[in-house]
Design an enzyme around this catalytic site. Structure first.
Site, PDB file in Angstrom:
ATOM      1  N   ASP A  62     -30.354  15.278 -15.674  1.00 48.76           N
ATOM      2  CA  ASP A  62     -28.889  15.332 -15.689  1.00 48.76           C
ATOM      3  C   ASP A  62     -28.346  15.950 -14.403  1.00 48.76           C
ATOM      4  OD1 ASP A  62     -29.920  17.857 -16.261  1.00 48.76           O
ATOM      5  OD2 ASP A  62     -29.226  17.854 -18.326  1.00 48.76           O
ATOM      6  N   ASP A 128     -26.536  25.267 -28.370  1.00 46.70           N
ATOM      7  CA  ASP A 128     -25.877  24.395 -29.351  1.00 46.70           C
ATOM      8  C   ASP A 128     -26.744  23.191 -29.715  1.00 46.70           C
ATOM      9  OD1 ASP A 128     -25.718  22.832 -27.083  1.00 46.70           O
ATOM     10  OD2 ASP A 128     -23.526  22.711 -27.046  1.00 46.70           O
ATOM     11  N   HIS A 130     -28.283  21.059 -27.579  1.00 46.58           N
ATOM     12  CA  HIS A 130     -28.320  19.893 -26.672  1.00 46.58           C
ATOM     13  C   HIS A 130     -29.682  19.784 -25.984  1.00 46.58           C
ATOM     14  CE1 HIS A 130     -26.598  22.722 -23.411  1.00 46.58           C
ATOM     15  NE2 HIS A 130     -27.785  22.372 -22.959  1.00 46.58           N
ATOM     16  N   GLU A 135     -24.470  16.767 -25.801  1.00 45.91           N
ATOM     17  CA  GLU A 135     -23.863  17.806 -26.628  1.00 45.91           C
ATOM     18  C   GLU A 135     -23.732  17.334 -28.082  1.00 45.91           C
ATOM     19  OE1 GLU A 135     -23.800  20.617 -25.461  1.00 45.91           O
ATOM     20  OE2 GLU A 135     -22.456  20.971 -23.769  1.00 45.91           O
TER      21      GLU A 135
HETATM   22  C1  F6R Z   1     -31.024  20.966 -17.858  1.00 46.12           C
HETATM   23  C2  F6R Z   1     -30.951  20.520 -19.233  1.00 46.12           C
HETATM   24  C3  F6R Z   1     -30.434  21.402 -20.311  1.00 46.12           C
HETATM   25  C4  F6R Z   1     -31.135  22.749 -20.353  1.00 46.12           C
HETATM   26  C5  F6R Z   1     -30.533  23.622 -21.446  1.00 46.12           C
HETATM   27  C6  F6R Z   1     -31.219  24.963 -21.545  1.00 46.12           C
HETATM   28  O1  F6R Z   1     -31.553  19.956 -17.029  1.00 46.12           O
HETATM   29  O2  F6R Z   1     -31.304  19.416 -19.473  1.00 46.12           O
HETATM   30  O3  F6R Z   1     -30.605  20.759 -21.551  1.00 46.12           O
HETATM   31  O4  F6R Z   1     -32.503  22.555 -20.566  1.00 46.12           O
HETATM   32  O5  F6R Z   1     -29.178  23.789 -21.203  1.00 46.12           O
HETATM   33  O6  F6R Z   1     -30.998  25.668 -20.378  1.00 46.12           O
HETATM   34  P1  F6R Z   1     -31.756  27.043 -20.090  1.00 46.12           P
HETATM   35  O7  F6R Z   1     -33.180  26.729 -19.966  1.00 46.12           O
HETATM   36  O8  F6R Z   1     -31.158  27.531 -18.796  1.00 46.12           O
HETATM   37  O9  F6R Z   1     -31.456  27.924 -21.237  1.00 46.12           O
END
Ligand code: F6R
Length: 252
Positions: A62, A128, A130, A135
């Site tokens: 992403d 949440d 995702h 989301e």
């Molecule tokens: C980032 C991504 C997100 C993160 C998620 C957790 O490329 O795909 O899904 O993996 O927001 O982020 P952290 O690891 O920073 O808690």
């Protein structure tokens, strides 16, 4: 699904990924904090000669829309800095600055397909639920497209920016349907802040309210979690028992 509860998620996830690495392997990479120990461990093994990245290529999940790729917090910059540049791995990612963002989504899907698909995809999970930036409310069959971040995700990611207002509102993300096409999915989660999301993903009903729950539909998923992130799992003792009795010939 395999659920591994460990005090060393970075090492266990690196084991799972390294098991796939050979010339021609296509890696799917996540950004954020959770994968950083995995990348550090993979680079350490590369330096020790235990893994070779020649002929490996990578795709990210992403990107923030509107953030220049040169911005230090663009996911393209982050992944190059943290892993792919030191590893010598060419990486592609969705371009959040593309003039025609829908055309860029189409290009990205085609690029992954043309590479033969992702062999092993590393994932984090949002508080949440995702994965990627899909989301709650995301279609379980979604493809790469623009999404709007929830206030919760923007607050979670404010630590990477000067202020919460600087976190972009929109992102370009692989869809859940796109992610599900990877051969092996390895999700890493650490810390108590992830406990509810991990429990919903692993043991909750499959549904759009917890996008990561769609992983229950995939035949080859490994959740790698520390004790804190495993705290809400009802079957935690069973997962530990399974790990202790893993058949010797059953690798990743
Ligand atoms: C980032 C991504 C997100 C993160 C998620 C957790 O490329 O795909 O899904 O993996 O927001 O982020 P952290 O690891 O920073 O808690």
């Amino acid at each position: 699904m395999e659920v591994v509860i460990t005090e060393n998620p970075g090492i266990v996830a690196a084991d799972a990924i390294a098991a796939h690495v050979r010339r021609g392997t296509v890696l799917g990479l996540a950004t954020g904090s959770s994968p950083l120990p995995v990348y550090a461990e993979l680079l350490r093994r590369r330096d020790a000669g235990a893994v070779v990245f020649d002929g490996v290529r990578a795709f990210t999940l992403d990107e923030y829309v509107g953030l220049p790729r040169s911005h230090p917090q663009s996911y393209y910059s982050v992944i190059r800095r943290e892993f792919t540049d030191p590893a010598g791995i060419p990486v592609d990612g969705p371009d959040g600055e593309a003039a025609d963002i829908q055309a860029e989504a189409t290009r990205y899907e085609a690029a992954i397909r043309d590479a033969g698909g992702v062999d092993v995809q590393l994932l984090g999970i949002g508080t949440d639920g995702h994965i990627g930036f899909n989301e709650p409310g995301s279609s379980l069959a979604s493809r790469t497209r623009v999404k709007t971040l929830t206030p919760q995700t923007r607050a979670d990611n404010a630590r990477f920016f000067d202020s919460a207002d600087d976190v972009p509102v929109h992102v370009l993300t692989q869809g859940l349907g796109t992610i599900l096409e990877a051969e092996h999915l390895v999700l890493v989660a650490t810390g108590s802040g992830k406990a509810a999301a991990v429990a919903a993903a692993v043991e909750g009903p499959v549904g759009a309210m917890c996008p990561a729950s769609v992983l229950q539909l995939h035949p080859y998923v490994t959740f790698v979690v520390d004790e804190a992130a495993a705290a809400d799992l009802r079957l935690a003792d069973y997962y530990r028992f399974v790990a202790d009795h893993k058949p010797q010939d059953q690798g990743w």
